[in-house]
Scaffold this motif. Structure first.
Motif, PDB file in Angstrom:
ATOM      1  N   LEU A  28     -17.492  -1.648   4.403  1.00  0.00           N
ATOM      2  CA  LEU A  28     -17.125  -0.477   3.607  1.00  0.00           C
ATOM      3  C   LEU A  28     -15.741   0.029   4.003  1.00  0.00           C
ATOM      4  O   LEU A  28     -14.913   0.365   3.142  1.00  0.00           O
ATOM      5  CB  LEU A  28     -18.164   0.637   3.789  1.00  0.00           C
ATOM      6  N   ALA A  29     -15.484   0.051   5.322  1.00  0.00           N
ATOM      7  CA  ALA A  29     -14.183   0.530   5.797  1.00  0.00           C
ATOM      8  C   ALA A  29     -13.072  -0.340   5.234  1.00  0.00           C
ATOM      9  O   ALA A  29     -12.051   0.173   4.747  1.00  0.00           O
ATOM     10  CB  ALA A  29     -14.150   0.533   7.318  1.00  0.00           C
ATOM     11  N   ILE A  30     -13.280  -1.655   5.274  1.00  0.00           N
ATOM     12  CA  ILE A  30     -12.251  -2.559   4.748  1.00  0.00           C
ATOM     13  C   ILE A  30     -12.069  -2.332   3.249  1.00  0.00           C
ATOM     14  O   ILE A  30     -10.942  -2.252   2.742  1.00  0.00           O
ATOM     15  CB  ILE A  30     -12.648  -4.035   5.014  1.00  0.00           C
ATOM     16  N   GLY A  31     -13.194  -2.188   2.554  1.00  0.00           N
ATOM     17  CA  GLY A  31     -13.124  -1.977   1.111  1.00  0.00           C
ATOM     18  C   GLY A  31     -12.361  -0.701   0.775  1.00  0.00           C
ATOM     19  O   GLY A  31     -11.492  -0.697  -0.097  1.00  0.00           O
ATOM     20  N   LEU A  32     -12.695   0.376   1.484  1.00  0.00           N
ATOM     21  CA  LEU A  32     -12.031   1.656   1.207  1.00  0.00           C
ATOM     22  C   LEU A  32     -10.558   1.602   1.592  1.00  0.00           C
ATOM     23  O   LEU A  32      -9.707   2.129   0.872  1.00  0.00           O
ATOM     24  CB  LEU A  32     -12.739   2.774   1.976  1.00  0.00           C
ATOM     25  N   LEU A  33     -10.287   0.950   2.712  1.00  0.00           N
ATOM     26  CA  LEU A  33      -8.900   0.851   3.163  1.00  0.00           C
ATOM     27  C   LEU A  33      -8.070   0.077   2.134  1.00  0.00           C
ATOM     28  O   LEU A  33      -6.956   0.486   1.780  1.00  0.00           O
ATOM     29  CB  LEU A  33      -8.857   0.152   4.524  1.00  0.00           C
ATOM     30  N   THR A  34      -8.636  -1.012   1.644  1.00  0.00           N
ATOM     31  CA  THR A  34      -7.922  -1.797   0.636  1.00  0.00           C
ATOM     32  C   THR A  34      -7.636  -0.936  -0.586  1.00  0.00           C
ATOM     33  O   THR A  34      -6.528  -0.963  -1.139  1.00  0.00           O
ATOM     34  CB  THR A  34      -8.764  -3.018   0.216  1.00  0.00           C
ATOM     35  N   PHE A  35      -8.640  -0.159  -0.994  1.00  0.00           N
ATOM     36  CA  PHE A  35      -8.440   0.713  -2.147  1.00  0.00           C
ATOM     37  C   PHE A  35      -7.342   1.727  -1.871  1.00  0.00           C
ATOM     38  O   PHE A  35      -6.445   1.954  -2.686  1.00  0.00           O
ATOM     39  CB  PHE A  35      -9.744   1.409  -2.516  1.00  0.00           C
ATOM     40  N   ALA A  36      -7.427   2.334  -0.681  1.00  0.00           N
ATOM     41  CA  ALA A  36      -6.429   3.353  -0.324  1.00  0.00           C
ATOM     42  C   ALA A  36      -5.033   2.754  -0.352  1.00  0.00           C
ATOM     43  O   ALA A  36      -4.098   3.354  -0.899  1.00  0.00           O
ATOM     44  CB  ALA A  36      -6.741   3.928   1.049  1.00  0.00           C
ATOM     45  N   ILE A  37      -4.885   1.561   0.213  1.00  0.00           N
ATOM     46  CA  ILE A  37      -3.553   0.951   0.233  1.00  0.00           C
ATOM     47  C   ILE A  37      -3.113   0.589  -1.178  1.00  0.00           C
ATOM     48  O   ILE A  37      -1.952   0.767  -1.544  1.00  0.00           O
ATOM     49  CB  ILE A  37      -3.557  -0.294   1.145  1.00  0.00           C
ATOM     50  N   SER A  38      -4.074   0.130  -1.978  1.00  0.00           N
ATOM     51  CA  SER A  38      -3.698  -0.268  -3.333  1.00  0.00           C
ATOM     52  C   SER A  38      -3.235   0.918  -4.160  1.00  0.00           C
ATOM     53  O   SER A  38      -2.534   0.756  -5.158  1.00  0.00           O
ATOM     54  CB  SER A  38      -4.852  -0.986  -4.026  1.00  0.00           C
ATOM     55  N   LEU A  39      -3.630   2.124  -3.763  1.00  0.00           N
ATOM     56  CA  LEU A  39      -3.142   3.305  -4.480  1.00  0.00           C
ATOM     57  C   LEU A  39      -1.628   3.420  -4.366  1.00  0.00           C
ATOM     58  O   LEU A  39      -0.970   4.017  -5.222  1.00  0.00           O
ATOM     59  CB  LEU A  39      -3.809   4.572  -3.943  1.00  0.00           C
ATOM     60  N   GLY A  40      -1.085   2.836  -3.302  1.00  0.00           N
ATOM     61  CA  GLY A  40       0.372   2.786  -3.163  1.00  0.00           C
ATOM     62  C   GLY A  40       1.016   2.064  -4.329  1.00  0.00           C
ATOM     63  O   GLY A  40       2.139   2.369  -4.732  1.00  0.00           O
ATOM     64  N   LEU A  41       0.300   1.097  -4.897  1.00  0.00           N
ATOM     65  CA  LEU A  41       0.816   0.384  -6.072  1.00  0.00           C
ATOM     66  C   LEU A  41       0.915   1.332  -7.252  1.00  0.00           C
ATOM     67  O   LEU A  41       1.832   1.258  -8.058  1.00  0.00           O
ATOM     68  CB  LEU A  41      -0.098  -0.792  -6.428  1.00  0.00           C
ATOM     69  N   TYR A  42      -0.074   2.243  -7.350  1.00  0.00           N
ATOM     70  CA  TYR A  42      -0.082   3.209  -8.448  1.00  0.00           C
ATOM     71  C   TYR A  42       1.068   4.189  -8.296  1.00  0.00           C
ATOM     72  O   TYR A  42       1.843   4.418  -9.226  1.00  0.00           O
ATOM     73  CB  TYR A  42      -1.414   3.936  -8.470  1.00  0.00           C
ATOM     74  N   THR A  43       1.166   4.763  -7.110  1.00  0.00           N
ATOM     75  CA  THR A  43       2.197   5.791  -6.928  1.00  0.00           C
ATOM     76  C   THR A  43       3.593   5.183  -6.956  1.00  0.00           C
ATOM     77  O   THR A  43       4.526   5.809  -7.442  1.00  0.00           O
ATOM     78  CB  THR A  43       1.987   6.533  -5.596  1.00  0.00           C
TER      79      THR A  43
END
Lengths: 631, 562
Positions: B33-48
């Motif tokens: 779960l931590a890896i999954g959430l971390l990946t999501f959090a980092i991918s938000l950088g693509l959005y911003t």
């Protein structure tokens, strides 16, 4: 007029929905609070509507870019906004929705008392008001469609409110699906308009529509196709032939819902839409189609109402019939008259549904009027208010329905005497079936079962006060707004919205009024003769009666011709035979074939050196033979 | 580097779980779960960090990989892949949380498969080198094979073998296509140089088919869809969610990324066939969904119907249609993902997915019923929820396009009615009516399950009410695809359209004196002109490159009339 006012007007019921929807659990023990929050939310909208109304009266309003709240769906070559359009027509609708809506909310507080889904009910009801406001406030067709779908959803949820009852959820589903058939037309209508105008904004379309000269689409002028497709939407939403079948079933919902949604507001959305699009219907000259569908529906539904014994069903068919009148109005170009009838109908039909609810409340949810009789003694207020509503719809002189119905008939005469004639006959039928209901329910001997009779009572004030309040406009609003016929206050107020109606003022209006009055009174008299002392027979007595009592078997026909073939065809033909049998059969067949080939070829790999040598020698011999002899 | 981190972080998680396998279930779940959430959090950088004002590729990374083979490690995203990347990183942690208590054996293997799958999917959406794309495309089959084959239902082996073989059959065709392109591209797998040569390939019809069939199987387009219901029924919940949410989108994504821009002429040639299949899929999928007794099969067939809309929009070849399709990919991922989650939740309680086993659940499980209702409405396409925005744009685009007849839209729009029928009928039979005794003790959703569903609900409402952040980021990239796919379509313009275009020009030329002459026609001409200039201005890097590569004889942007 400020955008803020409209936003408050709109958001208030939504806030009520959120409070009741999200904190329903917490509000569970506090029934009254839940109901009053909800009613207050609508009252705020009502107050805002009055402000908007006075502003429009003073020449204000909101149209075009000033009403845009934000860009909703936008791409390179298209932009659809969330925006508002407020003019005389809008404010009339706003006042009806929030005014009648508020009264019905208050009534519901009493009516729904003790129901386990109390907060859910008020959440849905608030959501409905919100969606209905979007429908009439939108400044473009797409936003109208958002409201259009929204009210459809709330109607679905509220018809199926008592979801443990199979008939209720069936009715809800039916309503939604039949409405969707209409929406299909509405959707294509919007596409056609967009193809022609590059926009769905009212002002853009109506301003540029004056030019005429349109492309062809589907073999006809764009505008003709667009208006007809939009009308398909109206036929679904406003329960006209052939899509009216959902509305009588919708009576499965709580009675105040029938009053608000299935009489006063939502079902009139189609009429509103056509009035709003008056410019287009004038140019396309498709109004006559609208008028014909309307008058046929009016007549057809009225005949069904003659032979029903369920008081809510009678009112439902009566609504279908009256909606038909409204379509006649907007169809013959008397837009203001159509909307005027919408207004008066909202009051008197809303009132009659609420009184029916009052009767049900007292009669332990009994709806069959053959088991009633003589109720006026025990329920005087209910009786008197119902009588006012019935007189209004029957066209008794000077009551509200008299004015609006007469204007429509008068305008219809100028377009087509046949439409006028059918409308007049329908007026007679209307007066007859409505007073049949009155005499059988409230007069004569009591046939109430003894168990019920003992606690037969007048409804509590929270219910009868709204009845009394609604009875006043039901009686007087026609006189106040409609005095003077085509020169009335209502016509002046809305004159900037609609193109000048054609065919007005032909013939003497007083003559028409006289004829209408006589016809209405004759219907009442005839009902008095037949049902003063008589109860409708338990079973239909002859073939025609049976046909009408069974609603011409239209539901059965639809079921046999459309529903069952689709269901069975999908199950057997498409799924079992085509999908599982043929398509998947081929997929698995290919796999099986490959496995078969592989399995056969595998046998060559025996592992026996002798066999390999034999095949090698045979091969060499064949090659040699080929090269030596054949080539 | 951002893209590489996002893509390979889940793989790191796989290794971590492999090493720490002995640590117990909660630790494994926690890591996943931590890896999954971390990946999501980092991918938000693509959005911003995404620049919505350009159609150029962003976050590009290019490293020589096997230079002798002409392949490089080339990654990058545009406004289309951005959303699919975010959808993937969003749905993966949702699935991990959804599978929290439902995996009884081989938990570590399950989580490893899920994370490995994420890497494969993300790679597919980011790869700009055909070879790299193919590697990711195939690699994601392996974990999916395990997910269905090990943690699936009774007929899991049949389903997983069918799924893998079917996909591989398509992949084999695609591989041939990729190699053919490779030789026509000066022995390079580079996508950007292929774009510059777009429209000029030999055997373009066969090449188009090689790619298209591979993608059509994945979508799945009627009649290539029969693997889908089997795979969905047998897959565990998380597998179904990923399958419907992301894997199917790889097919439609492939069409946007390869088929449309590379073979515009072949697209025009095959459009009538493809949109016919798409419309059949819409109606057929809906009708078959309607009669399914099994909830999962119903949702699976509804996917066939929904994806038919997406294909229709793509082949409309105009901004409305393609943008709608891309948005609808996202919407379908959310709504159908949520439906599978909900079905999974009820399956965990009742160990049945048969509609007939339920009824009256609204009373027993009100939260479940409310959320189910919202998701159902989203799937039906009720405004203002996400599904409506996508469907509306697709149908509008298809109606306005000159690529095919408006009658397709008339038939496609019946899908709107049918969707209401099958979804509401299902909802009625599951939620309404009287509660059966066997279901009388079913508990309502717990906090974890609500947490799983709430973010999806948030997006369902957000995209419906305020889709602007989503639409404006894809606008330029979609515009580029439109320009690319329109390169060859001018001759295909129908007679009627040509006629009306000529008429409107006529009005423009002669209309000065005739003041009453059609305002509308004028507007339309202006609109066409506006599009023409727009079309030129949003030309991206590839068009520029194309000019340098000496193919300036091609029309850069073809104005098209609506």
């Amino acid at each position: 007029m400020s955008l803020g006012l409209i936003v408050v007007l709109l958001i208030s019921p939504f806030a009520g929905f959120l409070i009741n929807g999200l904190f329903g659990k917490w509000l569970k023990g506090k029934e009254k609070l839940s109901g009053w929050i909800s009613a207050l939310a609508v009252f705020v909208s009502f107050a805002c509507s009055i402000i908007a109304f006075t502003s429009v009266r003073g020449g204000g309003g909101m149209s075009g870019d000033e009403g845009i709240l934000y860009e909703w769906i936008k791409g390179e070559s298209f932009a659809f906004n969330i925006g508002f359009h407020v003019d005389a027509l809008t404010t009339v609708m706003l006042l009806v929705i929030t005014g009648v809506g508020f009264i019905i909310h208050v009534y519901s507080i009493g009516y729904m008392h003790g129901d386990s889904g109390y907060t859910r009910y008020f959440a849905y009801l608030n959501l409905f008001v919100f969606a209905m406001l979007i429908l009439v406030l939108g400044n473009n067709y797409l936003m109208m469609f958002v409201g259009w779908e929204g009210v459809g959803l709330c109607s679905y949820l509220l018809i199926g409110f008592w979801y443990e009852k199979q008939s209720a959820t069936d009715a809800g589903k039916k309503a939604f699906i039949v409405n969707r058939i209409g929406d299909f037309g509405f959707l294509l209508g919007m596409f056609t308009l967009f193809a022609a105008f590059g926009s769905l904004d009212f002002t853009t379309i109506f301003d540029s529509a004056d030019a005429g000269n349109f492309q062809q689409i589907f073999g006809a002028s764009t505008l003709v196709i667009a208006t007809l497709l939009l009308f398909v939407g109206a036929v679904g939403k406003s329960a006209q032939i052939p899509l009216y079948v959902w509305l009588p079933d919708a009576m499965e919902g709580p009675t105040p819902v029938s009053a608000l949604i299935h009489a006063a507001t939502m079902v009139t959305a189609g009429v509103y839409m056509i009035a709003r699009s008056a410019v287009l219907y004038e140019l396309a000259e498709t109004g006559e189609v609208v008028a014909w569908i309307g008058v046929l529906t009016a007549f057809f539904a009225a005949t069904i109402a003659l032979a029903q014994n369920d008081i809510k069903r009678i009112l439902a068919y009566s609504t279908v019939s009256q909606l038909g009148y409204m379509f006649v109005g907007v169809g013959v170009g008397a837009y203001a008259s159509g909307i005027f009838h919408l207004v008066t109908h909202a009051f008197f039909k809303g009132l009659m549904f609420l009184t029916a609810g009052s009767v049900m409340h007292a009669m332990a949810n009994e709806l069959d009027m053959r088991k009633m009789g003589g109720l006026r003694a025990k329920m005087p207020i209910t009786h008197w208010t119902f009588l006012v509503g019935a007189m209004a719809i029957a066209g008794v002189p000077f009551l509200s329905g008299f004015w609006s119905k007469d204007e429509i008939l008068h305008s219809a005469w100028a377009i087509s005497p046949v439409i006028y004639g059918i409308g007049l006959i329908t007026a007679f039928l209307t007066a007859f079936y409505m007073f049949r209901l009155i005499f059988v329910t409230f007069y004569g001997e009591s046939r109430v079962e003894s168990g019920v009779a003992s606690h037969l009572h007048e409804s509590p004030p929270v219910m009868w006060v709204p009845l009394a309040i609604l009875a006043i406009p039901s009686a007087l609003i026609g006189l106040l707004l409609g005095w003077g016929g085509h020169n009335s206050w209502f016509h002046h107020f809305t004159e900037h919205v609609f193109p000048k109606a054609h065919g007005e003022a032909s013939g003497n209006m007083l003559v028409f009024m006289g004829i209408s009055s006589v016809v209405g009174l004759a219907g009442i008299a005839f009902a008095w003769i037949r049902y003063r002392e008589r109860v409708p027979a338990a079973e239909p007595t002859h073939a025609l009666h049976k046909l009408v009592a069974n609603k011409y078997y239209i539901d059965e026909v639809y079921n046999a011709v459309i529903v069952q073939p689709i269901k069975n065809g999908s199950h057997y033909l498409l799924w079992r035979i085509l999908d599982t049998g043929i398509i998947d059969g081929i997929v698995n067949g290919v796999a099986a074939a490959i496995r078969l080939i592989g399995g056969t070829l595998r046998r060559l790999q025996t592992g026996l050196v002798q066999a390999y040598i034999v095949s090698m020698v045979v091969g060499i011999v064949l090659f040699l033979a080929y090269y030596l002899f054949v080539r | 580097m951002l893209l590489s981190i996002v893509i390979f972080l889940p793989l790191l998680g796989v290794i971590a779980i492999a090493l720490l396998r002995g640590m117990g279930a909660s630790a494994i779940k926690g890591i996943a779960l931590a890896i999954g959430l971390l990946t999501f959090a980092i991918s938000l950088g693509l959005y911003t960090g995404f620049d919505a004002t350009t159609a150029e590729l962003q976050f590009e990374e290019k490293l020589a990989w096997i230079p002798g083979l002409g392949t490089s490690y080339h990654l990058g995203i545009d406004g289309i892949s951005l959303w699919l990347v975010l959808l993937t990183t969003f749905l993966t942690p949702v699935c991990i949380l959804a599978a929290w208590n439902s995996v009884e054996k081989g938990l570590s293997g399950f989580m490893m498969s899920l994370l490995a799958l994420e890497t494969g999917m993300l790679g597919v959406f980011c790869a700009l080198d055909l070879f790299l794309f193919f590697v990711f495309w195939e690699s994601m089959l392996i974990p999916m094979y395990f997910l269905i084959g090990i943690w699936g239902g009774e007929r899991r082996i049949y389903a997983t073998v069918k799924f893998v073989l079917y996909t591989m059959a398509g992949s084999a065709l695609m591989l041939v296509g990729i190699l053919t392109l490779y030789f026509q591209n000066g022995n390079s797998f580079e996508l950007t140089t292929l774009y510059a040569k777009a429209g000029g390939f030999e055997h373009s019809h066969l090449l188009f088919l090689a790619f298209f069939i591979a993608f059509a199987i994945k979508v799945p387009l009627f009649p290539f869809h029969t693997w889908l219901p089997d795979a969905h029924v047998e897959a565990p919940t998380a597998g179904s969610v990923i399958l419907a949410g992301v894997l199917l989108k790889m097919g439609t994504y492939g069409i946007v990324r390869f088929c449309l821009p590379l073979f515009p002429e072949a697209v025009t040639h095959f459009t009538p066939l493809i949109v016919t299949l798409a419309v059949i899929g819409i109606i057929y999928g809906a009708l078959v969904a309607m009669v399914q007794p099994d909830l999962k099969k119903l949702v699976a067939y509804s996917s066939v119907s929904h994806l038919g809309f997406v294909i229709l929009g793509l082949f409309a070849k105009n901004p409305e249609g393609i943008q709608g399709s891309v948005l609808q990919m996202l919407n379908h991922g959310l709504s159908t993902g949520a439906l599978f989650l909900l079905v999974g939740m009820i399956y965990e309680r009742r160990h049945s997915r048969m509609i007939a086993d339920f009824g009256g659940l609204a009373k027993q499980m009100p939260i479940f019923a409310s959320i189910f209702m919202v998701v159902t409405l989203s799937s039906i396409g009720l405004p203002p929820l996400n599904g409506f925005v996508g469907e509306f744009m697709i149908l509008l685009g298809s109606f306005l396009t000159d690529a095919f007849s408006k009658w397709y839209v008339v038939f496609a729009a019946t899908g709107v009615i049918l969707a209401a029928i099958y979804m509401l009928w299902m909802f009625q039979r599951v939620m309404f009516g009287t509660l059966d005794k066997t279901n009388a003790a079913l508990p309502d959703l717990n906090a974890r399950e609500v947490v799983v569903l709430l973010p999806i609900l948030l997006f369902i409402v957000w995209i419906g009410v305020y889709p602007k952040p989503f639409l404006n980021r894809m606008e330029k990239s979609v515009g580029l695809v439109v320009t690319q796919v329109r390169q060859e379509t001018a001759p295909a313009m129908g007679h009627a359209e040509k006629q009306s275009l000529r008429d409107s020009e006529l009005v423009l030329r002669e209309g000065q004196s005739e003041t009453h002459a059609s305002k509308t026609d004028l507007q339309q001409t202006q609109r066409a002109r506006h599009e023409m200039s727009e079309g030129t201005s949003h030309l991206g890097v590839y068009a520029a490159k194309r000019r340098y590569s000496g193919r300036s004889d091609l029309p850069i942007a073809t104005p098209y009339h609506k």
